[in-house]
Design an enzyme around this catalytic site. Structure first.
Site, mmCIF file in Angstrom:
data_model
loop_
_atom_site.group_PDB
_atom_site.id
_atom_site.type_symbol
_atom_site.label_atom_id
_atom_site.label_comp_id
_atom_site.label_asym_id
_atom_site.label_seq_id
_atom_site.Cartn_x
_atom_site.Cartn_y
_atom_site.Cartn_z
ATOM 1 N N LYS A 267 45.689 47.487 42.482
ATOM 2 C CA LYS A 267 44.542 47.252 41.587
ATOM 3 C C LYS A 267 43.714 48.526 41.430
ATOM 4 O O LYS A 267 43.215 49.082 42.405
ATOM 5 C CB LYS A 267 43.672 46.124 42.169
ATOM 6 C CG LYS A 267 42.335 45.921 41.442
ATOM 7 C CD LYS A 267 41.555 44.730 42.016
ATOM 8 C CE LYS A 267 40.136 44.644 41.438
ATOM 9 N NZ LYS A 267 39.356 43.524 42.013
ATOM 10 N N ASP A 272 33.698 47.962 39.118
ATOM 11 C CA ASP A 272 33.646 46.531 38.806
ATOM 12 C C ASP A 272 32.194 46.069 38.721
ATOM 13 O O ASP A 272 31.565 45.774 39.740
ATOM 14 C CB ASP A 272 34.411 45.739 39.886
ATOM 15 C CG ASP A 272 34.458 44.245 39.570
ATOM 16 O OD1 ASP A 272 34.070 43.862 38.448
ATOM 17 O OD2 ASP A 272 34.910 43.476 40.450
ATOM 18 N N LYS A 279 27.599 41.153 38.291
ATOM 19 C CA LYS A 279 27.313 41.070 39.720
ATOM 20 C C LYS A 279 25.837 41.364 39.982
ATOM 21 O O LYS A 279 25.213 42.095 39.215
ATOM 22 C CB LYS A 279 28.146 42.121 40.471
ATOM 23 C CG LYS A 279 29.617 41.810 40.605
ATOM 24 C CD LYS A 279 30.321 42.884 41.426
ATOM 25 C CE LYS A 279 31.820 42.631 41.550
ATOM 26 N NZ LYS A 279 32.143 41.464 42.377
ATOM 27 N N ASP A 290 36.651 49.636 44.020
ATOM 28 C CA ASP A 290 37.524 48.546 43.572
ATOM 29 C C ASP A 290 38.882 49.049 43.063
ATOM 30 O O ASP A 290 39.698 48.253 42.612
ATOM 31 C CB ASP A 290 36.809 47.716 42.499
ATOM 32 C CG ASP A 290 37.219 46.252 42.503
ATOM 33 O OD1 ASP A 290 37.742 45.798 43.548
ATOM 34 O OD2 ASP A 290 37.025 45.576 41.477
ATOM 35 N N ASP A 349 34.353 38.310 36.347
ATOM 36 C CA ASP A 349 34.377 39.069 37.605
ATOM 37 C C ASP A 349 35.686 38.846 38.366
ATOM 38 O O ASP A 349 35.966 39.534 39.352
ATOM 39 C CB ASP A 349 33.162 38.672 38.460
ATOM 40 C CG ASP A 349 32.871 39.673 39.556
ATOM 41 O OD1 ASP A 349 33.467 40.767 39.528
ATOM 42 O OD2 ASP A 349 32.039 39.368 40.433
ATOM 43 N N GLU A 351 38.536 39.812 37.588
ATOM 44 C CA GLU A 351 39.262 40.671 36.655
ATOM 45 C C GLU A 351 40.502 41.311 37.265
ATOM 46 O O GLU A 351 41.437 41.654 36.551
ATOM 47 C CB GLU A 351 38.318 41.752 36.109
ATOM 48 C CG GLU A 351 38.135 42.993 37.011
ATOM 49 C CD GLU A 351 37.572 42.702 38.403
ATOM 50 O OE1 GLU A 351 36.887 41.672 38.561
ATOM 51 O OE2 GLU A 351 37.825 43.493 39.329
ATOM 52 N N ARG A 353 42.911 40.163 39.127
ATOM 53 C CA ARG A 353 44.138 39.392 38.907
ATOM 54 C C ARG A 353 44.630 39.534 37.473
ATOM 55 O O ARG A 353 45.817 39.442 37.200
ATOM 56 C CB ARG A 353 43.890 37.923 39.295
ATOM 57 C CG ARG A 353 42.859 37.226 38.453
ATOM 58 C CD ARG A 353 42.361 35.937 39.095
ATOM 59 N NE ARG A 353 41.472 36.200 40.240
ATOM 60 C CZ ARG A 353 40.970 35.253 41.022
ATOM 61 N NH1 ARG A 353 41.252 33.977 40.812
ATOM 62 N NH2 ARG A 353 40.179 35.572 42.019
HETATM 63 N N1 BES Z 1 36.311 43.335 43.362
HETATM 64 C C1 BES Z 1 35.886 42.001 43.601
HETATM 65 C C2 BES Z 1 36.180 41.505 45.011
HETATM 66 C C3 BES Z 1 35.418 42.174 46.124
HETATM 67 C C4 BES Z 1 34.126 41.792 46.413
HETATM 68 C C5 BES Z 1 36.029 43.106 46.925
HETATM 69 C C6 BES Z 1 33.456 42.376 47.455
HETATM 70 C C7 BES Z 1 35.350 43.685 47.979
HETATM 71 C C8 BES Z 1 34.068 43.317 48.242
HETATM 72 C C9 BES Z 1 36.588 41.042 42.644
HETATM 73 O O1 BES Z 1 36.895 41.535 41.397
HETATM 74 C C10 BES Z 1 35.691 39.873 42.470
HETATM 75 O O2 BES Z 1 34.616 40.053 41.963
HETATM 76 N N2 BES Z 1 36.133 38.711 42.913
HETATM 77 C C11 BES Z 1 35.377 37.538 42.818
HETATM 78 C C12 BES Z 1 36.320 36.453 42.406
HETATM 79 C C13 BES Z 1 35.652 35.162 42.017
HETATM 80 C C14 BES Z 1 34.813 35.366 40.761
HETATM 81 C C15 BES Z 1 36.722 34.145 41.800
HETATM 82 C C16 BES Z 1 34.778 37.239 44.195
HETATM 83 O O3 BES Z 1 35.430 37.501 45.216
HETATM 84 O O4 BES Z 1 33.651 36.791 44.239
HETATM 85 ZN ZN ZN Z 2 35.281 41.361 40.002
HETATM 86 ZN ZN ZN Z 3 37.179 43.609 41.301
#
Ligand code: BES
Ligand code: ZN
Ligand code: ZN
Length: 500
Positions: A267, A272, A279, A290, A349, A351, A353
């Site tokens: 990824k 992000d 966020k 990210d 968010d 994104e 995947r």
């Molecule tokens: N990049 C984030 C995940 C992340 C968060 C990695 C904090 C490291 C530290 C990812 O893109 C994300 O925002 N995931 C969301 C998914 C949810 C919206 C299903 C998450 O984990 O909250």
């Molecule tokens: Zn995200």
């Molecule tokens: Zn992310």
């Protein structure tokens, strides 16, 4: 960093600093005594005052004056059943203590067997010592006006003459692994304004230009459009930065036999913001990390080019910035991925995947020869931190053999993984009323449902997913981890392919 092997024995060693690794106090006594009477006198004084017990992680620095044969001696405890990982941590700490004392050249004394002869497992020992020392010395100073003045530029592994060639082999391997980890850390620590998708592509191109076994191709947005990558391109629409799909290829030199092909996919969200599902501000700056999955793939490709395993390796990095610009994708939008799957975007968010989906399909269907396995790495879910904290990456795979190979490589590399389940109960959590699949799982098991989402895009190729959200960067220096990006994933990938 210059790295070599010395076999003249501790009693005749000349170096600015020497790091000794000891199971316990009595082993440490023997080692310091071998080094010389002067050091031993100072050391005995410490032991008499119970100031040092050689416990795992415990460290003492003996300063002997600039004229001494070895002016700085560092003794590090590694614990009674010292495994390779504790040796690696001790190497990082020990060499940093030597640097703090002003040394620019440091010898690492490989531990002896109980009977005092030779090094147990010399290849692995030298590899872990050298790798741990190099990554432990890492600093990110690109944007500092005043940089540290002195740094270690010479490392030596000290061992018995009988072990010399194996120690040299291990030291070279450790250097190769460390070089990939450092590249991944540099990429990860680079801020979002400079580490754009275009920058990642340039770094991959420079890497391929340096390494004769690597080739690179970068797919631009119009090419991805023609391939139908609506999922990846959907995420990039809110950003002024053009999205890229980086494809590195490693071909083993001089291999006559037909070899397997393995694809690595990382990824590469260079920042992000969360997009329209934006966020909160707290710690948002960390979202420059990210792209650490992508950085691990690029780093691993460098290590692999140096280790030269007998397997073809593809390294794919979908590189995209997730921004809430005027043309950004929105919650409720439906995207069509390259494999024809329609995706309801419930949260912009989620994104990672979406960009991985098209990269996985591309790896599974467009590359020739077709990969025998695909491993992806991503800072995919905050839920991975809820489940495993900052101590393990999550491994998800429905392929037992690939999962076992990864767990084995994890143990041999020091990049710790823990396997989570995946089955139909979790797959069902991704149902959407409007499209083939939702990009948001119904509540619970966020790391697994994210994995289940990715699985829909691998077109039946054996696949494993590593969620490295808790491991990709760290707040504070600890052992081989220095503040910022860790390079987690490089070593487990390199070790996996080394023995493919
Ligand atoms: N990049 C984030 C995940 C992340 C968060 C990695 C904090 C490291 C530290 C990812 O893109 C994300 O925002 N995931 C969301 C998914 C949810 C919206 C299903 C998450 O984990 O909250
Ligand atoms: Zn995200
Ligand atoms: Zn992310």
């Amino acid at each position: 960093m210059k790295v070599d092997v010395k076999t003249q024995g501790l009693g005749r060693l000349r170096d600015e600093a020497c790091v000794l690794f000891a199971d316990d106090v009595s082993a440490s006594r023997k080692l310091v005594r071998r080094l010389g009477a002067e050091a031993y006198d100072a050391y005995r004084g410490l032991l008499d005052r119970d100031a040092f017990a050689a416990k795992a992680g415990e460290l003492v620095t003996l300063h002997q004056g600039a004229k001494a044969r070895v002016p700085t001696v560092v003794v590090v405890g590694v614990g009674a059943d010292a495994d390779l990982e504790s040796l690696r941590q001790a190497a990082a700490k020990g060499v940093r203590a030597a640097r703090d004392a002003g040394a620019t050249s440091v010898s690492l004394a490989a531990p002896l067997r109980k009977n005092g002869k030779g090094t147990p497992r010399p290849v692995e020992t030298a590899s872990f010592l050298v790798e741990g020392a190099i990554v432990g010395l890492y600093r990110f100073e690109t944007y500092k006006g005043t940089k540290a003045e002195k740094d270690v530029n010479q490392l030596s592994v000290v061992g018995m003459p009988d072990d010399a060639s194996r120690l040299r082999k291990g030291a070279a391997e450790g250097e190769a692994l460390a070089s990939g980890v450092l590249l991944a850390r540099d990429l990860g620590n680079e801020p979002g304004n400079t580490a754009t998708p275009t920058h990642l592509a340039t770094v991959a191109e420079d890497l391929a230009a340096r390494e004769s076994t690597l080739e690179v191709r970068v797919l631009e947005e119009d090419e991805m459009q023609a391939l139908g990558m609506g999922s990846l391109l959907g995420v990039g629409r809110g950003s002024a930065q053009p999205s890229k799909l980086i494809v590195l290829t490693y071909t083993p030199p001089r291999s006559k036999k037909k070899v397997d092909t393995v694809a690595l996919v990382g990824k590469g969200i260079t920042f992000d913001t969360g997009g329209i599902s934006i966020k909160p501000s707290a710690k948002l700056e960390d979202m420059k990390f990210d792209m650490c999955g992508g950085a691990a793939v690029i780093g691993a490709m460098q290590s692999i080019a140096r280790i030269q395993p007998k397997v073809r390796v593809l390294g794919l990095v979908p590189a995209v910035e997730n921004m809430p610009g005027a043309d950004a994708y929105k919650p409720g939008d439906i995207l069509e991925a390259m494999n024809g799957t329609t995706i309801e975007v419930r949260n912009t968010d989620a994104e990672g995947r979406l960009i991985l989906a098209d990269a996985l399909t591309y790896a599974a269907t467009k590359m020739r020869p077709k990969p025998k396995a695909i491993v992806d790495l991503a800072t995919l879910t905050g839920a991975a931190i809820v489940a495993l904290g900052y101590h393990h990456g999550a491994l998800i795979s429905s392929d037992e053999k690939l999962a076992a190979r990864l767990m084995d490589a994890s143990e041999r590399s020091g990049d710790a993984l823990w396997r989570l389940p995946i089955n139909d109960a979790y797959r069902k959590q991704l149902k959407s009323p409007y499209a083939d699949v939702s990009n948001l799982g119904s509540p619970g098991a966020g790391t697994i449902t994210a994995g289940a989402f990715l699985e829909k895009f691998v077109e039946g190729v054996p696949w494993a997913h590593l969620d490295i959200a808790g491991m990709a960067w760290t707040e504070r220096q600890d052992g081989t981890f220095t503040k910022g990006a860790t390079g987690f994933g490089v070593r487990v990938l390199a070790r996996l392919l080394q023995r493919w």
